[in-house]
Design an enzyme around this catalytic site. Structure first.
Site, short mmCIF file in Angstrom:
data_model
loop_
_atom_site.label_atom_id
_atom_site.label_comp_id
_atom_site.label_asym_id
_atom_site.label_seq_id
_atom_site.Cartn_x
_atom_site.Cartn_y
_atom_site.Cartn_z
N ARG A 46 0.84 -1.20 0.00
CA ARG A 46 0.00 0.00 0.00
C ARG A 46 0.88 1.25 0.00
NH1 ARG A 46 -1.83 0.83 4.36
NH2 ARG A 46 -1.19 -0.98 5.57
N SER A 58 -1.40 -3.46 10.34
CA SER A 58 -1.02 -4.36 9.26
C SER A 58 0.24 -5.15 9.62
CB SER A 58 -0.78 -3.57 7.98
OG SER A 58 -1.94 -2.85 7.65
N HIS A 106 -10.65 -2.29 11.46
CA HIS A 106 -9.55 -3.14 10.97
C HIS A 106 -9.30 -4.22 12.02
CE1 HIS A 106 -5.09 -3.23 9.39
NE2 HIS A 106 -5.83 -4.14 8.81
N LYS A 140 -9.74 -2.44 1.63
CA LYS A 140 -9.49 -1.29 2.49
C LYS A 140 -10.26 -0.06 2.01
CE LYS A 140 -7.17 -3.66 5.31
NZ LYS A 140 -5.84 -4.11 5.27
N CYS A 172 0.69 -7.33 11.94
CA CYS A 172 0.92 -7.43 13.39
C CYS A 172 0.16 -8.58 14.03
CB CYS A 172 0.59 -6.12 14.07
SG CYS A 172 1.78 -4.81 13.66
N TYR A 189 -1.60 -3.67 -6.75
CA TYR A 189 -1.34 -4.40 -5.53
C TYR A 189 -2.45 -4.33 -4.49
CZ TYR A 189 1.02 -6.81 -1.88
OH TYR A 189 1.32 -7.75 -0.94
N ARG A 225 2.13 -12.38 -0.24
CA ARG A 225 0.80 -12.72 0.27
C ARG A 225 0.22 -13.96 -0.38
NH1 ARG A 225 -1.67 -8.86 4.16
NH2 ARG A 225 -0.03 -7.32 4.37
N ASP A 283 -9.37 -9.72 9.02
CA ASP A 283 -8.85 -8.38 8.71
C ASP A 283 -9.84 -7.24 8.95
OD1 ASP A 283 -6.45 -7.00 7.69
OD2 ASP A 283 -7.70 -6.42 6.00
P1 GTP Z 1 -2.35 -7.70 7.49
O1 GTP Z 1 -2.87 -8.75 6.59
O2 GTP Z 1 -1.28 -6.86 6.87
O3 GTP Z 1 -3.43 -6.83 8.06
O4 GTP Z 1 -1.53 -8.45 8.70
P2 GTP Z 1 -2.04 -9.27 9.98
O5 GTP Z 1 -2.36 -8.33 11.10
O6 GTP Z 1 -3.09 -10.24 9.60
O7 GTP Z 1 -0.70 -10.05 10.44
P3 GTP Z 1 -0.32 -11.61 10.30
O8 GTP Z 1 -1.16 -12.49 11.19
O9 GTP Z 1 -0.26 -11.97 8.88
O10 GTP Z 1 1.16 -11.59 10.91
C1 GTP Z 1 2.16 -10.76 10.38
C2 GTP Z 1 3.52 -11.25 10.80
O11 GTP Z 1 3.63 -11.28 12.22
C3 GTP Z 1 3.80 -12.68 10.32
O12 GTP Z 1 5.13 -12.77 9.86
C4 GTP Z 1 3.59 -13.52 11.55
O13 GTP Z 1 4.36 -14.70 11.54
C5 GTP Z 1 3.99 -12.56 12.68
N1 GTP Z 1 3.23 -12.86 13.93
C6 GTP Z 1 1.89 -13.08 14.03
N2 GTP Z 1 1.54 -13.38 15.31
C7 GTP Z 1 2.68 -13.35 16.04
C8 GTP Z 1 2.98 -13.57 17.42
O14 GTP Z 1 2.11 -13.88 18.25
N3 GTP Z 1 4.28 -13.44 17.80
C9 GTP Z 1 5.27 -13.10 16.91
N4 GTP Z 1 6.51 -13.00 17.37
N5 GTP Z 1 5.03 -12.89 15.59
C10 GTP Z 1 3.75 -13.01 15.16
C1 SPV Z 2 -3.03 -4.49 5.30
O1 SPV Z 2 -2.05 -3.87 4.87
O2 SPV Z 2 -3.59 -4.21 6.38
C2 SPV Z 2 -3.55 -5.64 4.53
C3 SPV Z 2 -3.04 -5.84 3.17
O3 SPV Z 2 -4.44 -6.33 5.00
S1 SPV Z 2 -3.78 -4.77 2.01
O4 SPV Z 2 -4.90 -5.46 1.40
O5 SPV Z 2 -2.76 -4.45 1.00
O6 SPV Z 2 -4.26 -3.58 2.68
MN MN Z 3 -4.95 -5.66 7.16
#
Ligand code: GTP
Ligand code: SPV
Ligand code: MN
Length: 593
Positions: free
Chosen positions: A70, A249, A227, A207, A251, A198, A367, A278
């Site tokens: 983004r 994002s 979110h 979003k 996290c 993207y 992704r 999400d």
């Molecule tokens: P978006 O799709 O961008 O909104 O991201 P998201 O909030 O869904 O994050 P996601 O669950 O994909 O995790 C993002 C990164 O953080 C990945 O590389 C995970 O492996 C890492 N991660 C997720 N949960 C944990 C956790 O509890 N501890 C640690 N150390 N890393 C984590």
């Molecule tokens: C985020 O960045 O919070 C995502 C990926 O979930 S995107 O669809 O690119 O916003």
């Molecule tokens: Mn997201």
């Protein structure tokens, strides 16, 4: 033909006159249409086949290397009054934005196909769902929208009934960052996006519609577009509590939404049900509780870090019918990313022979796109038209210091302050520096379609006498020791924190009252079978008073940007917590409830 469909046809005609496509394709959302789209992209080299034995139906898309995340500085809220967009958003006057976008879109689809993509965000028969139509010249976008939304004929039928739809116009353009804009016109319920293919820049249902436009509508109509993931936690007594959690994002939302309980808790009878990963739309029900739906139908999840220990449910859903974007590949054509396993990839995300000197093999923001129905923990209630009732709201960020593992707000207003005060280290999900701490209220900094001051006031307005609001918590899985390692194991073990959260919701658990909120007594966390050093645990639950004083003082500076529009109640709440910190009584044990 109804007036709504007539208006849709007229808009498509106008956009075709502007963009000059070679042909127009109205998407019906059928499996045959999807298969034909994939086949076409494979032929044209816009998609690459993956190993059909290990990953049937899976394909790989490689983005332009300058178009992999983004772009927040190019994402505008175009309201008539600048103040309505707030200091939290880049703003452009609607007239100027339209003039610029008209110039970019003029003739941009020459020789290309214009796809009309009607979609519904949310279960097709849900009163909380909303529809839109995306016009795009990008087949990859259409294929992703097919997985991420309810796309095609049923959405068109609903649009006819609803009487309106959100209008989204998208073109791939030249993928030139100098000719790239993502414009939102909340007053017109429309979106225009040019120059990126993207994720969040191009899949306009996600979003752009489900957060920026929907948050604007939600404020007018008395609901919330957030979110947040939505997850059902079933305890050994068989009760399921639904929890909504806002993390910025990359996290941890996808991971938490489908976590697999640690072995001892699984044996004790804990189960986890995924509703969404999400976005969460929620509204007060007749019973005064907040009821939530996931407006999406699929997951657009972060690949790196997804492995057998961290997220086995994700791995199980990714071995068929998945679109991968910017991952690496092994010699036998399987998708690969850092954190998957110990194999060495053959090609990096740009399709070059992998050379570790050039950085990670998979792009850090690579992704997967997959239908939610492929998730082994997909909740049987995920498609309920009325949604699921929310017992707890959890805020969280990526904070290497200060923020404890978990704490609870004492009431709703304190919870809103907790959300407004959220900070997190930036990630690869957006272009720009990674690892920089910034304020990200409710994980909505890049996604709130209006002035944050009004948004905080909207949150506070849910505190009505007849409301049965969820309890509010804050978590931090990313606290680090002085040696730089994560103090908390995270992933499946996060259920140990949710266990405490749920016992608090059921009023079966005491908490320690502190100036910043209610914390668990270390003895009240179920850490059976976990190898956590007592020093790490006490660090995770420690409150650094001087650090909190600095945090809340800094918050005042950030609040000042909103001027008199900031709700007085929020500033009052900030001062209350700061005063409590300075009064500095030693922690005492509070009654449950
Ligand atoms: P978006 O799709 O961008 O909104 O991201 P998201 O909030 O869904 O994050 P996601 O669950 O994909 O995790 C993002 C990164 O953080 C990945 O590389 C995970 O492996 C890492 N991660 C997720 N949960 C944990 C956790 O509890 N501890 C640690 N150390 N890393 C984590
Ligand atoms: C985020 O960045 O919070 C995502 C990926 O979930 S995107 O669809 O690119 O916003
Ligand atoms: Mn997201």
């Amino acid at each position: 033909m109804t007036s709504t469909l007539a208006a849709l046809n007229q808009w498509v005609d106008e956009m075709a006159r502007l963009t000059q496509p070679m042909r127009i394709h109205w998407c019906d959302g059928s499996p045959a249409e999807y298969a034909a789209l994939l086949a076409q992209m494979l032929t044209r080299g816009e998609l690459h086949a993956l190993n059909a034995q290990t990953h049937p139906g899976c394909t790989l898309h490689r983005s332009h290397p300058g178009d992999v995340a983004r772009v927040e500085h190019l994402t505008y809220i175009c309201t008539r009054a600048r103040d309505d967009a707030g200091p939290n958003n880049p703003w452009m006057a609607p007239q100027e934005a339209h003039a610029r976008m008209d110039a970019l879109f003029a003739g941009c689809m020459r020789g290309r196909t214009l796809y009309v993509v009607p979609y519904c965000m949310g279960p097709i028969d849900s009163p909380l769902a909303r529809c839109g139509v995306e016009i795009t010249d990008n087949a990859y976008v259409v294929a992703n929208m097919r997985l991420m939304t309810r796309m095609g004929a049923p959405a068109l039928a609903r649009i006819e009934r609803d009487g309106y739809f959100v209008r989204g116009l998208h073109s791939t353009g030249e993928l030139d960052p100098e000719r790239r804009f993502i414009m939102h016109f909340p007053e017109e319920l429309s979106i225009q996006s040019y120059g990126s293919g993207y994720g969040g820049n191009a899949l306009l249902g996600k979003k752009c519609h489900a957060l920026r436009i929907a948050s604007w509508q939600a404020r007018q109509e008395g609901w919330l577009a957030e979110h947040m993931l939505i997850v059902g936690i079933q305890n050994p007594q068989g009760q399921t509590h639904y929890v909504a959690a806002a993390f910025p994002s990359a996290c941890g939302k996808t991971n938490l939404s489908m976590l697999v309980p640690p072995e001892d808790m699984r044996r004790a009878g804990w189960k986890v049900w995924t509703v969404g990963d999400d976005i969460c739309w929620m509204a007060p029900g007749k019973d005064g509780r907040l009821w939530a739906i996931n407006p999406e139908a699929g997951f657009f999840g972060v690949a790196p870090g997804t492995g057998a220990r961290t997220n086995p449910n994700a791995l199980a859903m990714l071995d068929h019918d998945t679109i991968f974007t910017n991952v690496a590949t092994t010699a036998d054509g399987q998708p690969w990313w850092e954190g998957l396993d110990g194999r060495v990839p053959a090609l990096d995300w740009q399709g070059r022979p992998f050379d570790p000197a050039r950085g990670p093999a998979a792009h850090p923001n690579s992704r997967f796109t997959v239908s939610a129905r492929q998730c082994p923990s997909f909740s049987p209630r995920a498609e309920d038209r009325q949604g699921v009732p929310i017992s707890a709201i959890i805020f969280g960020g990526r904070r290497e210091a200060l923020l404890p593992l978990v704490f609870e707000a004492r009431d709703w207003a304190h919870g809103v302050l907790m959300g407004a005060a959220m900070g997190s280290e930036t990630t690869a999900a957006a272009s720009g520096a990674v690892g920089v701490l910034r304020r990200d209220p409710m994980a909505m900094k890049p996604f709130c379609g209006y002035n944050f001051a009004d948004y905080f006031a909207h949150w506070l307005s849910f505190d009505q006498p007849d409301a049965k609001l969820p309890r509010v918590f804050h978590v931090n899985w990313f606290r680090k020791g002085s040696d730089g390692r994560f103090l908390w194991p995270g992933f499946g073990d996060n259920l140990r924190v949710l266990d405490w959260v749920i016992r608090r919701c059921e009023q079966r658990m005491d908490a320690v009252e502190t100036p910043i909120g209610l914390l668990p007594d270390a003895r009240d966390l179920d850490l059976t079978g976990l190898d956590l050093a007592p020093a790490d645990l006490s660090e995770l639950l420690h409150i650094d008073r001087a650090g909190w004083d600095r945090e809340l003082t800094q918050l005042a500076e950030d609040f000042a940007a909103y001027g008199p529009r900031l709700p007085a109640r929020l500033e009052h709440e900030r001062r209350r917590v700061l005063a409590a910190l300075n009064a500095s009584a030693s922690p005492r044990r509070a009654a449950s409830g």
